[in-house]
Each structure stands twice: as C-alpha cells, then as structure tokens.
Design a protein around this motif. Structure first.
Motif, PDB file in Angstrom:
ATOM      1  N   ASP A   1       0.809  -1.219   0.000  1.00  0.00           N
ATOM      2  CA  ASP A   1       0.000   0.000   0.000  1.00  0.00           C
ATOM      3  C   ASP A   1       0.841   1.266   0.000  1.00  0.00           C
ATOM      4  O   ASP A   1       0.307   2.371   0.098  1.00  0.00           O
ATOM      5  N   VAL A   2       2.165   1.124  -0.080  1.00  0.00           N
ATOM      6  CA  VAL A   2       3.069   2.278   0.005  1.00  0.00           C
ATOM      7  C   VAL A   2       3.610   2.599  -1.390  1.00  0.00           C
ATOM      8  O   VAL A   2       4.168   1.733  -2.068  1.00  0.00           O
ATOM      9  N   PHE A   3       3.449   3.881  -1.787  1.00  0.00           N
ATOM     10  CA  PHE A   3       3.912   4.344  -3.096  1.00  0.00           C
ATOM     11  C   PHE A   3       4.851   5.532  -2.936  1.00  0.00           C
ATOM     12  O   PHE A   3       4.489   6.551  -2.353  1.00  0.00           O
ATOM     13  N   VAL A   4       6.064   5.402  -3.483  1.00  0.00           N
ATOM     14  CA  VAL A   4       7.017   6.502  -3.538  1.00  0.00           C
ATOM     15  C   VAL A   4       6.601   7.364  -4.734  1.00  0.00           C
ATOM     16  O   VAL A   4       6.439   6.852  -5.844  1.00  0.00           O
ATOM     17  N   ILE A   5       6.430   8.696  -4.491  1.00  0.00           N
ATOM     18  CA  ILE A   5       5.913   9.555  -5.560  1.00  0.00           C
ATOM     19  C   ILE A   5       6.834  10.719  -5.922  1.00  0.00           C
ATOM     20  O   ILE A   5       6.446  11.598  -6.676  1.00  0.00           O
ATOM     21  N   GLY A   6       8.062  10.738  -5.417  1.00  0.00           N
ATOM     22  CA  GLY A   6       9.015  11.764  -5.848  1.00  0.00           C
ATOM     23  C   GLY A   6       9.556  12.583  -4.700  1.00  0.00           C
ATOM     24  O   GLY A   6       9.203  12.353  -3.566  1.00  0.00           O
ATOM     25  N   GLY A   7      10.440  13.473  -5.030  1.00  0.00           N
ATOM     26  CA  GLY A   7      11.031  13.862  -6.284  1.00  0.00           C
ATOM     27  C   GLY A   7      12.242  13.022  -6.666  1.00  0.00           C
ATOM     28  O   GLY A   7      12.458  11.923  -6.151  1.00  0.00           O
ATOM     29  N   ALA A   8      13.045  13.587  -7.554  1.00  0.00           N
ATOM     30  CA  ALA A   8      14.124  12.844  -8.196  1.00  0.00           C
ATOM     31  C   ALA A   8      15.096  12.207  -7.195  1.00  0.00           C
ATOM     32  O   ALA A   8      15.411  11.023  -7.304  1.00  0.00           O
ATOM     33  N   MET A   9      15.571  12.971  -6.228  1.00  0.00           N
ATOM     34  CA  MET A   9      16.534  12.423  -5.253  1.00  0.00           C
ATOM     35  C   MET A   9      15.876  11.354  -4.378  1.00  0.00           C
ATOM     36  O   MET A   9      16.490  10.340  -4.055  1.00  0.00           O
ATOM     37  N   PHE A  10      14.621  11.597  -4.012  1.00  0.00           N
ATOM     38  CA  PHE A  10      13.914  10.639  -3.156  1.00  0.00           C
ATOM     39  C   PHE A  10      13.649   9.342  -3.929  1.00  0.00           C
ATOM     40  O   PHE A  10      13.813   8.249  -3.399  1.00  0.00           O
ATOM     41  N   TYR A  11      13.255   9.460  -5.191  1.00  0.00           N
ATOM     42  CA  TYR A  11      13.095   8.272  -6.041  1.00  0.00           C
ATOM     43  C   TYR A  11      14.395   7.465  -6.063  1.00  0.00           C
ATOM     44  O   TYR A  11      14.390   6.252  -5.889  1.00  0.00           O
ATOM     45  N   LYS A  12      15.513   8.157  -6.302  1.00  0.00           N
ATOM     46  CA  LYS A  12      16.816   7.487  -6.420  1.00  0.00           C
ATOM     47  C   LYS A  12      17.168   6.766  -5.120  1.00  0.00           C
ATOM     48  O   LYS A  12      17.632   5.625  -5.136  1.00  0.00           O
ATOM     49  N   THR A  13      16.918   7.423  -4.000  1.00  0.00           N
ATOM     50  CA  THR A  13      17.213   6.849  -2.689  1.00  0.00           C
ATOM     51  C   THR A  13      16.360   5.609  -2.413  1.00  0.00           C
ATOM     52  O   THR A  13      16.856   4.615  -1.882  1.00  0.00           O
ATOM     53  N   MET A  14      15.093   5.657  -2.786  1.00  0.00           N
ATOM     54  CA  MET A  14      14.147   4.602  -2.423  1.00  0.00           C
ATOM     55  C   MET A  14      14.070   3.457  -3.435  1.00  0.00           C
ATOM     56  O   MET A  14      13.564   2.381  -3.111  1.00  0.00           O
ATOM     57  N   LEU A  15      14.585   3.658  -4.645  1.00  0.00           N
ATOM     58  CA  LEU A  15      14.451   2.660  -5.707  1.00  0.00           C
ATOM     59  C   LEU A  15      14.897   1.249  -5.303  1.00  0.00           C
ATOM     60  O   LEU A  15      14.177   0.284  -5.579  1.00  0.00           O
ATOM     61  N   PRO A  16      16.036   1.073  -4.634  1.00  0.00           N
ATOM     62  CA  PRO A  16      16.469  -0.295  -4.293  1.00  0.00           C
ATOM     63  C   PRO A  16      15.483  -1.041  -3.379  1.00  0.00           C
ATOM     64  O   PRO A  16      15.478  -2.258  -3.336  1.00  0.00           O
ATOM     65  N   TYR A  17      14.636  -0.294  -2.663  1.00  0.00           N
ATOM     66  CA  TYR A  17      13.692  -0.892  -1.717  1.00  0.00           C
ATOM     67  C   TYR A  17      12.326  -1.154  -2.338  1.00  0.00           C
ATOM     68  O   TYR A  17      11.445  -1.708  -1.689  1.00  0.00           O
ATOM     69  N   CYS A  18      12.139  -0.741  -3.585  1.00  0.00           N
ATOM     70  CA  CYS A  18      10.851  -0.925  -4.265  1.00  0.00           C
ATOM     71  C   CYS A  18      10.813  -2.264  -4.993  1.00  0.00           C
ATOM     72  O   CYS A  18      11.768  -2.628  -5.677  1.00  0.00           O
ATOM     73  N   SER A  19       9.696  -2.954  -4.854  1.00  0.00           N
ATOM     74  CA  SER A  19       9.518  -4.223  -5.558  1.00  0.00           C
ATOM     75  C   SER A  19       9.026  -3.998  -6.982  1.00  0.00           C
ATOM     76  O   SER A  19       9.289  -4.802  -7.871  1.00  0.00           O
ATOM     77  N   GLU A  20       8.302  -2.901  -7.177  1.00  0.00           N
ATOM     78  CA  GLU A  20       7.753  -2.568  -8.489  1.00  0.00           C
ATOM     79  C   GLU A  20       7.805  -1.063  -8.699  1.00  0.00           C
ATOM     80  O   GLU A  20       7.760  -0.296  -7.740  1.00  0.00           O
ATOM     81  N   VAL A  21       7.863  -0.689  -9.983  1.00  0.00           N
ATOM     82  CA  VAL A  21       7.677   0.703 -10.352  1.00  0.00           C
ATOM     83  C   VAL A  21       6.646   0.740 -11.472  1.00  0.00           C
ATOM     84  O   VAL A  21       6.765   0.029 -12.470  1.00  0.00           O
TER      85      VAL A  21
END
Length: 166
Positions: free
Chosen positions: A93-113
């Motif tokens: 139920d958790v969605f990372v929605i930005g911005g660019a630096m936050f996306y980059k930081t969180m990407l390794p922890y995301c199962s899907e994009v």
C-alpha cells in the motif's frame, strides 16, 4: 513498497519543480492507484502541490529534515524515522511519488515501479533511473497506447529481482 512515476522518452520527470506534461489519463491512473494508500515523498514534492497541501484521501508521509510538524501529513526528519513509520503499513500500500533524489534513494527498496511512458521529449531538468539499463529491473507489462491531451502514453510495470530490505 512501490514507486509510481511518469517519464518522457529520456526518462525525464520534471523541470522547475513541476511535471513535464499535463496528462489527464495519467492523473486518473495515479489517483485510482494511490487512493486510500500511503504516498511517500520528499519535501519538494509536497511543496509542488497546490498550496503545498498533501494529497487528499491518502496517508501522506514526507521526508523533510527540520520540517515543521503538521496535522495534515506525517513529517519525518530522517531515513531511520521513515523506516520506523513505514513499518506500520502494508508495503503493497506504500507508493514513492518523488522527487528525483527521493526516487533514487528509495528505488532499491521498491519491488515494483509503475511507469507511465510519454512518447515525447519534455525538456526535463531532472531524471528517473533508466530501468531498462538496470539488470535487476525488468519490464513485465506494457499497456496499449493511450492518447491524452495530445500525447501518446503507455502504462508499464517494472519488477525488481533484487529488492533490498528497508
């Protein structure tokens, strides 16, 4: 945890702290996907919303070191505090929605994009990671093309084969 993003042909996502395109079909998809879910963002993303107000009908969590605490969203000061807060929610139920630096930081922890690909160059100043060039990411679905506001878009889903524990 997942991320949701709209990118142009060069994986651009924004300029001047704003979106590259006005895409009503993508906005509908974003709303439907994140409604009654948890959206996690950096402080600039919150500031980019109308009036700097959080998104309605969602739990808004903002990484904003030194940011003033608010009633209308959860402000966290650090990644450790963010980890502690996110433990209270179902990762699906958790969605990372930005911005660019936050996306980059969180990407390794995301199962899907969930990537909305726009068939245009938006003249971006900030970019998302090109998932097609990352070996741990694979595109598992691509929608038929959709026309919206003069642009052709496709809704795609990328899966991470090497999700890091958050």
């Amino acid at each position: 945890m997942k991320a949701i993003v709209a990118v142009d042909q060069k994986w651009g996502i924004g300029k001047k702290n704003d979106l590259l395109f006005s895409l009503p079909e993508d906005m509908r998809f974003f709303r439907k996907t994140t409604l009654n879910k948890v959206v996690v963002m950096g402080s600039n993303t919150l500031k980019s919303f109308p009036g700097g107000n959080p998104l309605k009908n969602r739990t808004n969590i903002v990484l904003f070191p030194g940011g003033e605490k608010r009633e209308d969203c959860t402000i966290v000061d650090s990644m450790d505090e963010l980890k502690a807060v996110l433990k209270n929610y179902d990762p699906d139920d958790v969605f990372v929605i930005g911005g660019a630096m936050f996306y980059k930081t969180m990407l390794p922890y995301c199962s899907e994009v969930l990537v909305t690909k726009v068939d245009a160059d938006g003249g971006a100043e900030v970019f998302y990671e090109n998932l097609d060039q990352k070996p741990e990411w694979s595109c598992i679905s691509v929608s038929d093309p959709v026309e919206t506001n003069g642009y052709t878009i496709r809704f795609t889903t990328y899966k991470n084969s090497n999700v890091q524990e958050f």
